[in-house]
Design a protein around this motif. Structure first.
Motif, PDB file in Angstrom:
ATOM      1  N   PRO A   1     -16.406 -39.344  61.775  1.00  0.00           N
ATOM      2  CA  PRO A   1     -15.400 -38.813  60.851  1.00  0.00           C
ATOM      3  C   PRO A   1     -15.763 -39.107  59.406  1.00  0.00           C
ATOM      4  O   PRO A   1     -16.491 -40.063  59.105  1.00  0.00           O
ATOM      5  N   LYS A   2     -15.246 -38.273  58.502  1.00  0.00           N
ATOM      6  CA  LYS A   2     -15.434 -38.485  57.063  1.00  0.00           C
ATOM      7  C   LYS A   2     -14.240 -39.292  56.554  1.00  0.00           C
ATOM      8  O   LYS A   2     -13.200 -38.736  56.203  1.00  0.00           O
ATOM      9  N   ILE A   3     -14.383 -40.596  56.550  1.00  0.00           N
ATOM     10  CA  ILE A   3     -13.279 -41.492  56.226  1.00  0.00           C
ATOM     11  C   ILE A   3     -12.847 -41.329  54.765  1.00  0.00           C
ATOM     12  O   ILE A   3     -13.684 -41.316  53.849  1.00  0.00           O
ATOM     13  N   CYS A   4     -11.549 -41.195  54.552  1.00  0.00           N
ATOM     14  CA  CYS A   4     -11.031 -41.078  53.192  1.00  0.00           C
ATOM     15  C   CYS A   4     -11.367 -42.328  52.381  1.00  0.00           C
ATOM     16  O   CYS A   4     -11.203 -43.454  52.861  1.00  0.00           O
ATOM     17  N   GLY A   5     -11.854 -42.109  51.183  1.00  0.00           N
ATOM     18  CA  GLY A   5     -12.207 -43.220  50.313  1.00  0.00           C
ATOM     19  C   GLY A   5     -13.635 -43.697  50.478  1.00  0.00           C
ATOM     20  O   GLY A   5     -14.112 -44.517  49.680  1.00  0.00           O
ATOM     21  N   SER A   6     -14.352 -43.183  51.491  1.00  0.00           N
ATOM     22  CA  SER A   6     -15.754 -43.556  51.676  1.00  0.00           C
ATOM     23  C   SER A   6     -16.634 -42.666  50.811  1.00  0.00           C
ATOM     24  O   SER A   6     -16.169 -41.696  50.208  1.00  0.00           O
ATOM     25  N   ALA A   7     -17.923 -42.973  50.787  1.00  0.00           N
ATOM     26  CA  ALA A   7     -18.848 -42.235  49.918  1.00  0.00           C
ATOM     27  C   ALA A   7     -18.883 -40.748  50.236  1.00  0.00           C
ATOM     28  O   ALA A   7     -18.956 -39.908  49.334  1.00  0.00           O
ATOM     29  N   ASN A   8     -18.812 -40.408  51.528  1.00  0.00           N
ATOM     30  CA  ASN A   8     -18.902 -39.004  51.934  1.00  0.00           C
ATOM     31  C   ASN A   8     -17.554 -38.416  52.354  1.00  0.00           C
ATOM     32  O   ASN A   8     -17.503 -37.302  52.870  1.00  0.00           O
ATOM     33  N   GLY A   9     -16.488 -39.175  52.137  1.00  0.00           N
ATOM     34  CA  GLY A   9     -15.184 -38.722  52.599  1.00  0.00           C
ATOM     35  C   GLY A   9     -14.303 -38.199  51.481  1.00  0.00           C
ATOM     36  O   GLY A   9     -14.620 -38.317  50.296  1.00  0.00           O
ATOM     37  N   PRO A  10     -13.162 -37.602  51.859  1.00  0.00           N
ATOM     38  CA  PRO A  10     -12.209 -37.102  50.859  1.00  0.00           C
ATOM     39  C   PRO A  10     -11.604 -38.262  50.064  1.00  0.00           C
ATOM     40  O   PRO A  10     -11.600 -39.404  50.526  1.00  0.00           O
ATOM     41  N   PRO A  11     -11.072 -37.976  48.901  1.00  0.00           N
ATOM     42  CA  PRO A  11     -10.454 -39.038  48.097  1.00  0.00           C
ATOM     43  C   PRO A  11      -9.100 -39.461  48.673  1.00  0.00           C
ATOM     44  O   PRO A  11      -8.478 -38.719  49.428  1.00  0.00           O
ATOM     45  N   VAL A  12      -8.682 -40.649  48.315  1.00  0.00           N
ATOM     46  CA  VAL A  12      -7.355 -41.138  48.680  1.00  0.00           C
ATOM     47  C   VAL A  12      -6.399 -40.756  47.557  1.00  0.00           C
ATOM     48  O   VAL A  12      -6.592 -41.156  46.409  1.00  0.00           O
ATOM     49  N   THR A  13      -5.382 -39.974  47.869  1.00  0.00           N
ATOM     50  CA  THR A  13      -4.444 -39.493  46.848  1.00  0.00           C
ATOM     51  C   THR A  13      -3.006 -39.922  47.124  1.00  0.00           C
ATOM     52  O   THR A  13      -2.127 -39.679  46.316  1.00  0.00           O
ATOM     53  N   SER A  14      -2.780 -40.526  48.294  1.00  0.00           N
ATOM     54  CA  SER A  14      -1.424 -40.856  48.720  1.00  0.00           C
ATOM     55  C   SER A  14      -1.251 -42.361  48.846  1.00  0.00           C
ATOM     56  O   SER A  14      -2.224 -43.087  49.080  1.00  0.00           O
ATOM     57  N   PRO A  15      -0.029 -42.864  48.694  1.00  0.00           N
ATOM     58  CA  PRO A  15       0.187 -44.284  48.995  1.00  0.00           C
ATOM     59  C   PRO A  15      -0.118 -44.551  50.466  1.00  0.00           C
ATOM     60  O   PRO A  15       0.144 -43.713  51.329  1.00  0.00           O
TER      61      PRO A  15
END
Length: 342
Positions: free
Chosen positions: A23-37
């Motif tokens: 999976p493309k973990i949120c917040g990782s180098a290749n993942g989506p950004p974290v935008t939510s609390p």
């Protein structure tokens, strides 16, 4: 030796075909950004959430909403369909969250029915929702309310299951009823559920291969929806977040694991649950449309009959998406909270 080499090569190719990509973990180098609390759970995973309604410090009622298959925290049925005036008048606070692997919540390769219940309990504790809170789940989210009634019923003030999906392999179902409904499904969904139940390690391959039709539900086929559903859906437009966020970390830890968990071998049978509110301190409601092509009404009626403590509400000429109909969520809300119209 050539034949042995070819056999090994084919075996390796077959093995690779059944292995999902990471999976493309949120917040990782290749993942989506974290935008939510997000909260950090007991095992280090993160759970993303979204609040709606009156501020929780002023709320009279606090509700956790469990989204369905292919959904996310942005699919909060109260935000989509409840009257803002009713929410504010009753003093309702709601929080929706991304189930593991969806949206911006970390995947949980060890996910079980019980682990999700504990995730929800921990979400309630970290958000300081108090000793008791309500839960509402829709579709697959409704199915996953059963583990909450099993494992954390002492934390619940009440529960509503809206068009909850049903696992055909719950042991209490008579084979004649279960088979009758099962064989009315699209052939591709029969096979998809068979794989998820009997051969879960093949779920990724089955839903990504091109030789046979995969799940109509996973592919979001409109053929699954009844005429009442199509009428309701014509009035709604998905937001960009609702379209893009659910599967942004990959389909395996979201959609495919959902199928394996929901239609796998359950460690308990919901139809054997005891009344979680024996003293009437809360209530459980199941709402079902009689023209639901996802969850046939025959199975829902049987479940309700086996659990006399369930408050069963069957809606005529309604499909799977009835909760989005005008005024429906206001009715569900007032019924769950036992609030009489003024």
């Amino acid at each position: 030796m050539l034949l042995v080499f070819l056999a090994v090569l084919l075996a390796w190719a077959a093995y690779r075909a059944t292995r999902p990509p990471p999976p493309k973990i949120c917040g990782s180098a290749n993942g989506p950004p974290v935008t939510s609390p997000r909260i950090k759970l007991r095992d280090g995973r993160h759970l993303a959430y979204l609040e709606f309604g009156v501020p929780k410090e002023k709320a009279k009622y606090k509700i956790i909403f469990v989204h369905g298959f292919g959904g996310s925290r942005h699919h909060n049925i109260f935000a989509d369909a409840a009257s803002r005036a009713v929410i504010e008048d009753l003093g309702v606070y709601t929080v929706s969250f991304d189930r593991p692997g969806y949206g911006e919540s970390d995947p949980d390769p060890k996910r079980t029915l019980k682990s999700l219940a504990l995730d929800i309990e921990e979400l309630a504790d970290q958000l300081e929702l108090g000793s008791k809170f309500y839960v509402v789940g829709m579709s697959m989210g409704g199915l996953l309310v059963w583990p909450l009634l099993k494992y954390i019923h002492n934390r619940l003030a009440g529960a509503a299951l809206l068009a909850p999906v049903i696992n055909h392999w719950w042991r209490s179902f008579p084979s004649n009823i279960s088979n009758e409904v099962y064989y009315k499904m699209f052939k591709q969904d029969q096979w998809s559920l068979r794989v998820a139940h009997h051969l879960p390690w093949l779920t990724y391959w089955w839903n990504t291969q091109k030789w046979f039709p995969s799940s109509a539900v996973a592919s979001e086929s409109l053929a699954m929806f009844s005429p009442p559903d199509m009428e309701i859906m014509s009035k709604f437009t998905l937001t960009e977040a609702q379209k893009t966020q659910p599967k942004q970390q990959g389909e395996y830890e979201s959609l495919h694991r959902d199928l394996m968990i929901s239609f796998g071998k359950w460690e308990f049978d919901p139809m054997e649950l005891e009344n979680p509110f024996p003293d009437g301190e809360g209530s459980v409601h199941v709402w079902q449309g009689d023209d639901d092509r996802f969850t046939p009404v025959t199975l829902q009626r049987y479940v309700a009959k086996q659990l006399p403590w369930i408050n069963y509400h069957e809606l005529p000429r309604a499909g799977h998406m009835f909760a989005l109909a005008d005024g429906m969520m206001d009715t569900v809300l007032k019924t769950l909270l036992d609030v009489k119209d003024k």
